[in-house]
Design a protein around this motif. Structure first.
Motif, mmCIF file in Angstrom:
data_model
loop_
_atom_site.group_PDB
_atom_site.id
_atom_site.type_symbol
_atom_site.label_atom_id
_atom_site.label_comp_id
_atom_site.label_asym_id
_atom_site.label_seq_id
_atom_site.Cartn_x
_atom_site.Cartn_y
_atom_site.Cartn_z
ATOM 1 N N LEU A 22 16.708 10.711 -52.001
ATOM 2 C CA LEU A 22 17.116 9.531 -52.764
ATOM 3 C C LEU A 22 16.880 9.866 -54.233
ATOM 4 N N PHE A 23 17.970 10.185 -54.912
ATOM 5 C CA PHE A 23 17.867 10.732 -56.265
ATOM 6 C C PHE A 23 17.906 9.639 -57.328
ATOM 7 N N GLY A 24 18.790 8.662 -57.133
ATOM 8 C CA GLY A 24 18.911 7.611 -58.147
ATOM 9 C C GLY A 24 17.944 6.475 -57.858
ATOM 10 N N GLY A 25 17.786 5.570 -58.806
ATOM 11 C CA GLY A 25 16.999 4.365 -58.562
ATOM 12 C C GLY A 25 17.877 3.328 -57.867
ATOM 13 N N PHE A 26 17.242 2.342 -57.251
ATOM 14 C CA PHE A 26 17.971 1.270 -56.575
ATOM 15 C C PHE A 26 17.577 -0.065 -57.193
ATOM 16 N N PRO A 27 18.471 -1.058 -57.118
ATOM 17 C CA PRO A 27 18.113 -2.354 -57.706
ATOM 18 C C PRO A 27 16.837 -2.888 -57.053
ATOM 19 N N PRO A 28 15.971 -3.565 -57.847
ATOM 20 C CA PRO A 28 14.732 -4.097 -57.270
ATOM 21 C C PRO A 28 15.068 -5.004 -56.087
ATOM 22 N N GLY A 29 14.254 -4.949 -55.053
ATOM 23 C CA GLY A 29 14.485 -5.801 -53.885
ATOM 24 C C GLY A 29 15.373 -5.157 -52.833
ATOM 25 N N THR A 30 15.889 -3.946 -53.129
ATOM 26 C CA THR A 30 16.734 -3.270 -52.139
ATOM 27 C C THR A 30 15.910 -2.932 -50.898
ATOM 28 N N VAL A 31 16.448 -3.274 -49.723
ATOM 29 C CA VAL A 31 15.765 -2.963 -48.466
ATOM 30 C C VAL A 31 16.757 -2.235 -47.574
ATOM 31 N N ILE A 32 16.292 -1.189 -46.882
ATOM 32 C CA ILE A 32 17.195 -0.513 -45.948
ATOM 33 C C ILE A 32 16.586 -0.548 -44.550
ATOM 34 N N GLU A 33 17.456 -0.497 -43.559
ATOM 35 C CA GLU A 33 16.985 -0.473 -42.173
ATOM 36 C C GLU A 33 17.055 0.950 -41.654
ATOM 37 N N ILE A 34 15.997 1.375 -40.989
ATOM 38 C CA ILE A 34 16.008 2.711 -40.392
ATOM 39 C C ILE A 34 15.503 2.608 -38.959
ATOM 40 N N ASP A 35 16.222 3.221 -38.044
ATOM 41 C CA ASP A 35 15.749 3.334 -36.669
ATOM 42 C C ASP A 35 14.649 4.402 -36.666
ATOM 43 N N PRO A 36 13.400 4.021 -36.365
ATOM 44 C CA PRO A 36 12.318 5.015 -36.447
ATOM 45 C C PRO A 36 12.543 6.219 -35.537
ATOM 46 N N ASN A 37 13.314 6.009 -34.463
ATOM 47 C CA ASN A 37 13.583 7.146 -33.576
ATOM 48 C C ASN A 37 14.459 8.205 -34.232
ATOM 49 N N PHE A 38 15.204 7.764 -35.238
ATOM 50 C CA PHE A 38 16.031 8.693 -36.010
ATOM 51 C C PHE A 38 15.110 9.690 -36.728
ATOM 52 N N LEU A 39 13.985 9.190 -37.218
ATOM 53 C CA LEU A 39 13.024 10.084 -37.875
ATOM 54 C C LEU A 39 12.228 10.871 -36.830
ATOM 55 N N HIS A 40 11.878 10.195 -35.730
ATOM 56 C CA HIS A 40 11.032 10.842 -34.715
ATOM 57 C C HIS A 40 11.801 11.912 -33.932
ATOM 58 N N TYR A 41 12.855 11.501 -33.227
ATOM 59 C CA TYR A 41 13.540 12.466 -32.357
ATOM 60 C C TYR A 41 14.398 13.456 -33.140
ATOM 61 N N ASP A 42 15.030 12.953 -34.202
ATOM 62 C CA ASP A 42 15.934 13.843 -34.949
ATOM 63 C C ASP A 42 15.227 14.575 -36.089
ATOM 64 N N GLU A 43 13.977 14.239 -36.293
ATOM 65 C CA GLU A 43 13.172 14.905 -37.333
ATOM 66 C C GLU A 43 13.875 14.949 -38.681
ATOM 67 N N VAL A 44 14.516 13.844 -39.023
ATOM 68 C CA VAL A 44 15.162 13.779 -40.337
ATOM 69 C C VAL A 44 14.102 13.418 -41.380
#
Ligand SMILES: [Zn+2]
Ligand SMILES: [Zn+2]
Length: 314
Positions: free
Chosen positions: A260-282
């Motif tokens: 994530l290179f640029g800044g985001f507007p304050p209050g920006t929220v993103i949804e992430i499936d934790p399994n995407f980080l766990h199983y896919d090791e992203v």
């Protein structure tokens, strides 16, 4: 001297200000060029949580030394230089762990009053590590050392390796610099996505191997088709929109990294499936600012004419 004074959102004026005085450990630089950064534009349009008016904006400064304090060594009057907007303290927790852009005292000293003025004072700390000679380089290019340094810092956090495939989302000035850095660092396939075709054309001219317009094509499919179905090794989100992050997530391969290179507007929220980080090791990483090493490396790349800026200077 004349200064462009920021007095509040949508309120900037050219005003007459006293020419700043230097101490014995400082230098006075006549500003020959100062880049207009997205941060400046955002501040002028909407205000900024840390930048309080009245003040003089502008932090991408190139110029000529016109006066030196009596204790300053290693510089001469008349020399062309680029001025870093900040330099880390070197002794806090973060500095001692080589994470200079997180320095607690990063903004303690800055070129006074700011780059959109006829003259700036280079304070002592910046003079030691953030004032670099740029003889023979047009000031409009020299002043882009700072944004280029941010790109080098981003690539370091992204851990870009030779032969990596990389997707850069966003083809604004930063995206165009990032793509050239990725090429220089040996990326095997550089892909760029942007909603504006004219920006993509510039990206191709500057060396992008493939460009995509997400309003016209399915970017994840294109990226997979070019990477044996895997997705890109590395993805840079160089646009401040949550949609760009989800596009990045759908284009990265298992075990790949999203920056994530640029800044985001304050209050920006993103949804992430934790399994995407766990199983896919992203991996998700961020990058902000630059270190003195990034700054001097960027200056070197510019002096060796390794980056083409002509499409970014208007
Ligand atoms: Zn900047
Ligand atoms: Zn520090």
């Amino acid at each position: 001297m004349r200064c462009l004074v920021y007095r509040g959102p949508m309120d900037v004026k050219i005003e007459e200000c006293p020419r700043p005085e230097i101490s014995s450990n400082e230098a006075l630089v006549k500003v020959l060029a100062c880049g207009l950064c997205t941060t400046d534009v955002k501040t002028i349009m909407k205000g900024h949580r840390y930048i309080k008016p009245p003040c003089v904006l502008g932090h991408e400064i190139a110029g000529e030394i016109v006066e030196l304090g009596e204790n300053v060594k290693g510089f001469r009057e008349g020399e062309r230089v680029v001025v870093a907007p900040y330099v880390p303290c070197g002794s806090c927790y973060y500095c001692l762990r080589d994470q200079h852009s997180l320095c607690k005292r990063l903004f303690e000293q800055f070129p006074r009053p700011g780059g959109f003025a006829e003259f700036v004072v280079v304070p002592e700390r910046i003079l030691r590590k953030g004032l670099l000679k740029m003889e023979g380089i047009p000031p409009e290019e020299a002043c882009l050392t700072e944004p280029l340094a941010c790109c080098l810092h981003g690539m370091k956090n992204l851990d870009l390796k030779p032969l990596d495939t990389i997707l850069i989302i966003g083809s604004g000035p930063m995206g165009l610099m990032l793509l050239q850095v990725a090429k220089l660092f040996g990326a095997s396939i550089v892909m760029v996505s942007d909603l504006l075709d004219e920006r993509l054309e510039v990206a191709s001219e500057l060396g992008a191997d493939f460009t995509f317009n997400p309003s016209k094509e399915e970017v994840p499919e294109r990226v997979r088709a070019l990477t044996d179905g895997r997705g890109a090794d590395k993805v840079v989100v160089a646009v401040g929109s949550p949609r760009a992050i989800s596009q990045g997530m759908s284009c990265v391969r298992k075990g790949g990294t999203v920056l994530l290179f640029g800044g985001f507007p304050p209050g920006t929220v993103i949804e992430i499936d934790p399994n995407f980080l766990h199983y896919d090791e992203v991996n998700f990483v961020g990058s902000f600012g630059f270190s003195p090493l990034d700054f001097s490396s960027a200056a070197l790349l510019i002096k060796r004419r390794k980056i083409r800026f002509e499409k970014m200077i208007s």
